[in-house]
Design a protein around this motif. Sequence first.
Motif, PDB file in Angstrom:
ATOM      1  N   TRP A 891      48.931  44.749  20.800  1.00 10.76           N
ATOM      2  CA  TRP A 891      49.011  44.264  22.184  1.00 10.76           C
ATOM      3  C   TRP A 891      50.467  44.201  22.662  1.00 10.76           C
ATOM      4  O   TRP A 891      50.763  44.512  23.828  1.00 10.76           O
ATOM      5  CB  TRP A 891      48.354  42.889  22.319  1.00 10.76           C
ATOM      6  N   LEU A 892      51.371  43.810  21.806  1.00  7.19           N
ATOM      7  CA  LEU A 892      52.786  43.733  22.154  1.00  7.19           C
ATOM      8  C   LEU A 892      53.318  45.120  22.552  1.00  7.19           C
ATOM      9  O   LEU A 892      54.020  45.270  23.557  1.00  7.19           O
ATOM     10  CB  LEU A 892      53.588  43.154  20.987  1.00  7.19           C
ATOM     11  N   VAL A 893      52.965  46.101  21.720  1.00 10.21           N
ATOM     12  CA  VAL A 893      53.391  47.474  22.015  1.00 10.21           C
ATOM     13  C   VAL A 893      52.863  47.926  23.379  1.00 10.21           C
ATOM     14  O   VAL A 893      53.589  48.520  24.190  1.00 10.21           O
ATOM     15  CB  VAL A 893      52.921  48.433  20.904  1.00 10.21           C
ATOM     16  N   LEU A 894      51.592  47.631  23.619  1.00  8.77           N
ATOM     17  CA  LEU A 894      50.975  48.064  24.880  1.00  8.77           C
ATOM     18  C   LEU A 894      51.650  47.394  26.085  1.00  8.77           C
ATOM     19  O   LEU A 894      51.890  48.051  27.119  1.00  8.77           O
ATOM     20  CB  LEU A 894      49.474  47.747  24.873  1.00  8.77           C
ATOM     21  N   PHE A 895      51.965  46.111  25.974  1.00 12.74           N
ATOM     22  CA  PHE A 895      52.579  45.397  27.105  1.00 12.74           C
ATOM     23  C   PHE A 895      54.011  45.867  27.370  1.00 12.74           C
ATOM     24  O   PHE A 895      54.499  45.794  28.489  1.00 12.74           O
ATOM     25  CB  PHE A 895      52.548  43.881  26.859  1.00 12.74           C
ATOM     26  N   ILE A 896      54.689  46.353  26.339  1.00 13.40           N
ATOM     27  CA  ILE A 896      56.065  46.832  26.514  1.00 13.40           C
ATOM     28  C   ILE A 896      56.095  48.227  27.150  1.00 13.40           C
ATOM     29  O   ILE A 896      57.037  48.566  27.868  1.00 13.40           O
ATOM     30  CB  ILE A 896      56.795  46.850  25.146  1.00 13.40           C
ATOM     31  N   LEU A 897      55.042  49.016  26.934  1.00 14.84           N
ATOM     32  CA  LEU A 897      55.010  50.402  27.392  1.00 14.84           C
ATOM     33  C   LEU A 897      55.401  50.609  28.869  1.00 14.84           C
ATOM     34  O   LEU A 897      56.177  51.516  29.186  1.00 14.84           O
ATOM     35  CB  LEU A 897      53.610  51.002  27.169  1.00 14.84           C
ATOM     36  N   PRO A 898      54.891  49.828  29.846  1.00 18.36           N
ATOM     37  CA  PRO A 898      55.188  50.122  31.253  1.00 18.36           C
ATOM     38  C   PRO A 898      56.663  49.958  31.632  1.00 18.36           C
ATOM     39  O   PRO A 898      57.137  50.616  32.553  1.00 18.36           O
ATOM     40  CB  PRO A 898      54.319  49.114  32.022  1.00 18.36           C
ATOM     41  N   ILE A 899      57.384  49.084  30.931  1.00 15.99           N
ATOM     42  CA  ILE A 899      58.746  48.725  31.350  1.00 15.99           C
ATOM     43  C   ILE A 899      59.688  49.934  31.380  1.00 15.99           C
ATOM     44  O   ILE A 899      60.317  50.212  32.414  1.00 15.99           O
ATOM     45  CB  ILE A 899      59.301  47.590  30.457  1.00 15.99           C
ATOM     46  N   PRO A 900      59.842  50.689  30.280  1.00 11.67           N
ATOM     47  CA  PRO A 900      60.746  51.843  30.341  1.00 11.67           C
ATOM     48  C   PRO A 900      60.281  52.913  31.325  1.00 11.67           C
ATOM     49  O   PRO A 900      61.115  53.608  31.915  1.00 11.67           O
ATOM     50  CB  PRO A 900      60.744  52.367  28.897  1.00 11.67           C
ATOM     51  N   LEU A 901      58.980  53.048  31.510  1.00 12.73           N
ATOM     52  CA  LEU A 901      58.473  54.061  32.442  1.00 12.73           C
ATOM     53  C   LEU A 901      58.846  53.719  33.889  1.00 12.73           C
ATOM     54  O   LEU A 901      59.210  54.603  34.672  1.00 12.73           O
ATOM     55  CB  LEU A 901      56.948  54.184  32.316  1.00 12.73           C
ATOM     56  N   VAL A 902      58.750  52.440  34.261  1.00 14.10           N
ATOM     57  CA  VAL A 902      59.149  52.019  35.609  1.00 14.10           C
ATOM     58  C   VAL A 902      60.645  52.220  35.807  1.00 14.10           C
ATOM     59  O   VAL A 902      61.095  52.734  36.834  1.00 14.10           O
ATOM     60  CB  VAL A 902      58.756  50.548  35.860  1.00 14.10           C
ATOM     61  N   LEU A 903      61.442  51.820  34.803  1.00 13.19           N
ATOM     62  CA  LEU A 903      62.895  51.962  34.914  1.00 13.19           C
ATOM     63  C   LEU A 903      63.301  53.438  34.979  1.00 13.19           C
ATOM     64  O   LEU A 903      64.239  53.803  35.697  1.00 13.19           O
ATOM     65  CB  LEU A 903      63.566  51.278  33.720  1.00 13.19           C
ATOM     66  N   LEU A 904      62.589  54.290  34.236  1.00 16.97           N
ATOM     67  CA  LEU A 904      62.874  55.721  34.267  1.00 16.97           C
ATOM     68  C   LEU A 904      62.632  56.297  35.666  1.00 16.97           C
ATOM     69  O   LEU A 904      63.449  57.068  36.191  1.00 16.97           O
ATOM     70  CB  LEU A 904      61.984  56.436  33.242  1.00 16.97           C
ATOM     71  N   GLU A 905      61.545  55.920  36.279  1.00 20.56           N
ATOM     72  CA  GLU A 905      61.239  56.410  37.639  1.00 20.56           C
ATOM     73  C   GLU A 905      62.223  55.850  38.662  1.00 20.56           C
ATOM     74  O   GLU A 905      62.615  56.541  39.605  1.00 20.56           O
ATOM     75  CB  GLU A 905      59.797  56.034  38.007  1.00 20.56           C
ATOM     76  N   GLU A 906      62.632  54.587  38.489  1.00 19.43           N
ATOM     77  CA  GLU A 906      63.619  54.014  39.395  1.00 19.43           C
ATOM     78  C   GLU A 906      64.931  54.799  39.329  1.00 19.43           C
ATOM     79  O   GLU A 906      65.576  55.047  40.345  1.00 19.43           O
ATOM     80  CB  GLU A 906      63.866  52.544  39.037  1.00 19.43           C
ATOM     81  N   GLY A 907      65.293  55.202  38.113  1.00 23.04           N
ATOM     82  CA  GLY A 907      66.502  56.016  37.956  1.00 23.04           C
ATOM     83  C   GLY A 907      66.375  57.366  38.641  1.00 23.04           C
ATOM     84  O   GLY A 907      67.318  57.854  39.274  1.00 23.04           O
TER      85      GLY A 907
END
Length: 918
Positions: A891-907
């Motif tokens: 569950w921890l891994v799954l909850f962390i997954l969206p964070i880098p993807l959002v930051l990548l798109e923001e960049g």
Amino acid sequence: MDENKVRELYAANDISEVYQNLESSENGLTSAEAAKRLQKYGTNTIKKAEAEAGWKAFLKNFTSMMAILLWVAGLIAILSDSVELGIAMWLVNIINGLFSWWQERAAKRATDALNQMLPTYVQVLRDGKKKQIDSKHLVPGDVFIVQAGDAIPADARLISATSMQIDQSALTGESVPESKVLKYDPGEGKYAESNLLYSGTICSAGNGRAIAYATGMKTEFGQIARLTQNEEDTESPLTAELSRLTKQITLIALTIGVIFFFAALFIVKYPFAKAFIFALGMIVAFIPEGLLPTVTLSLAQGVRRMAKKHALVKELNSVETLGETTVICSDKTGTLTQNQMTIHYIWTLKNTFKVTGDGYVNNGQIEMNGQRIFYEQNPDLHRLVQIAAMDNDTEVEPAKDGGKPKILGTPTEASLVIMSQKAGLDIKRLLVKYPRLRELPFDSERKRMSTIHRWNDTEAIIMTKGSFSDTIKQCSQVMVDGKVRPMTADEREHAKRVNADYAAKGLRSMAMAYKIIPKNDDLQKMSIEEAESDLVFVGLTTMSDPPRPEIYDAVKRCHQAKIRIIMVTGDSKLTAKSVAVQIGLTSDQARVISGNELEAMSDHELREALKGEVIFARVAPEQKYKIVKTLQENGEVVASTGDGVNDAPALKKADIGIAMGMTGTDVAKDAANMILTDDNFASIVAAIEEGRAVYANIRKFLTYILTSNVPEAFPSILFLFSGGAIPLPLTIMQILTIDLGTDMLPALGLGAEAADPDVMSQPPRDRNEHLMTRPLLLKAFLMYGLISAAIAMGAYFFVNYQNGWPMHALAANGFVYIRATTMVLGAIVFTQIANVINCRTNKTSVFKKGLFSNKNIWYGIVFEIILYFILTVTPGIQSVFNTTTLGWQDWLVLFILPIPLVLLEEGRKWLVYHKQWN
């Protein structure tokens, strides 16, 4: 009936010939003859077009291209022993179809509008006696009685008339009532014949008798109704585009399914039945089952938001049509203007007074040089206001509950009453002091009205108002500073120049004059010519139907959005152009085309004229229809506004018909796609903005939905090309879980996304531009989709790695396999959380827009997490969806997954659209 034939038989002919043509007389018909004619001609009613059968209207929601594909796919799944899969697909169709049917059923307010426009009863002469009958039993040849306030029940020729004024705005759009007299005058434009009355119009003043020559569907009203009914409903652009999109997706899905079917047969060596189920899984992966319900619900949300902005939409797909509107064909009276004649200036030889305040509301005041002035303070103003108030047959009852005052008479006279009130005059007291002795009613030949009042014990006063040109020639004297003296030639010429200047500004003028005479018994015998000679000219009042206050900003916003507005009105050319220029609709160089000029134009000439700045005046209903039709042939997406019966055909023909809810006739509302509850043109602009936002949001959640297709299809591709060495990482039921369960609510949240700030600064969407564009596909499949697929497969291999892979083969069954597929499903769900956040904006930072500003998306995210949790912990459900319970580390891994993807798109957005962030 042909317009020329009507004029020949009933307007231009002597009344005796009209009786002969209709086989009737001034005493009307006998009851027996009326009964025969009722059998021959039918009832005096407007027949409505046959409505679509209820079961057909219901079933059409279940027979779209996408729905048919899902019905067939579900049946195949059931026949292939995948019962749960088949039932799930069918449920999608049932839920979406029921929702679409219910939403449109609730949104439409179908009324028997046409019959409601006709009066219930009418007084006729039958057997030589007055008789009240139901208006539907009126027949050609019947003589009927007309009084002030009556609706005209049939097309008819006048037999007698006293000061008759007919409000024809429902037919012509003209705000000023037409005078009706016995003498034939063809007038200007359609319905302008001086001695003909038309069904559906209203007698606003006077009385008379008329003989009916057309009833029911044979009336002009009925012809317009038939034109409206015969116009087929056009397919909305969104419906057409969704149909096209469905065909594209269907073709792609079926092609991939066939390829994978044969690949499974010959590469993996699957038996036929198993290969078919595998291919079906690929088809399911590429068909966005949630697309139709998501689009439907998004449009429904748009309908609700537009209702809050005073725009009621009758059909869901009309929401998006607004967004691509390129031209608005707008009526003038009641749409761009207030439909309230208002006095603006009072002019005397010595002074000009400004009248403030709008319409019939008893506010405002009379000003001179910016200072309020009461009528007693200036003798010339005093006399002019007296004439306006006393030489007047109209009463204005105060408004109730914030509504409009009730006008008992004509709008022109009502404006004079309100002006007098603004000057501080008590009209009732004035009429008690100077009682009326006689009236010389208005007629269209002399264009004047006079009343004679007791002035004192020995004198009477004749007060006259009328058109400037017809009144000034009766004046030999003039009042200046309260003194009467002969009018000089220079003063007469000066008054003519002033009147011409007002006319050039689109203002109608009315001259006021009077004379005082000895009071004697000859007053009742005095001729009109004698009474209205040697008058004292006092001054002018100038009036117009003023623009709505909010129209200026609304027009400006339309121009910014590259939307043209073309005025199409029954009013005069001069008035139409004046209003158009005043509100910024067009420049002073705009071409004004009258109905007669339009009639003489070829189709090519009209198409060319419509490409430039143009205004249409004095147009007939079929000409409005022709204008809309020609614009559509020019490739325009046309919105047409209106409130009268005359607008109904154009409203029906237009891509989006917009009727006025407060002042609009029921016929117009019935023909329209959208109704403005506040009659505010500015609400159209708000609705267009909403329509554009809806389309943009459909694209956003299309990107979101299509993105999940890649990680859904990728496991099957790996399975196939590995020759079955990689066990299927995602089952068909898990694919349906994503499409119909976890993806649905976040996608709906995207449908509620607020419009981008620059949405009304962009030109309308090109009609040839499709929902599924190359940039959208690249973003969904090659960027978001591949990233999601890589993460999902990474989760699959990571679980296997934890259990001995690659030293041991990938698990094909058992706990490890189930845990691996559960993690693949979870990885797709949580990468879709990042995806929905990224899809909220195209260029600007989601943090700038507000990460939590769209609560609907976050409700959807919470829902999909809870749904995924339920699928993983509920025993009965686990077996159906091939899931198992996860540990806290998973569950921890799954909850962390969206964070880098959002930051990548923001960049990425910052690099590509840096200027949008400033």
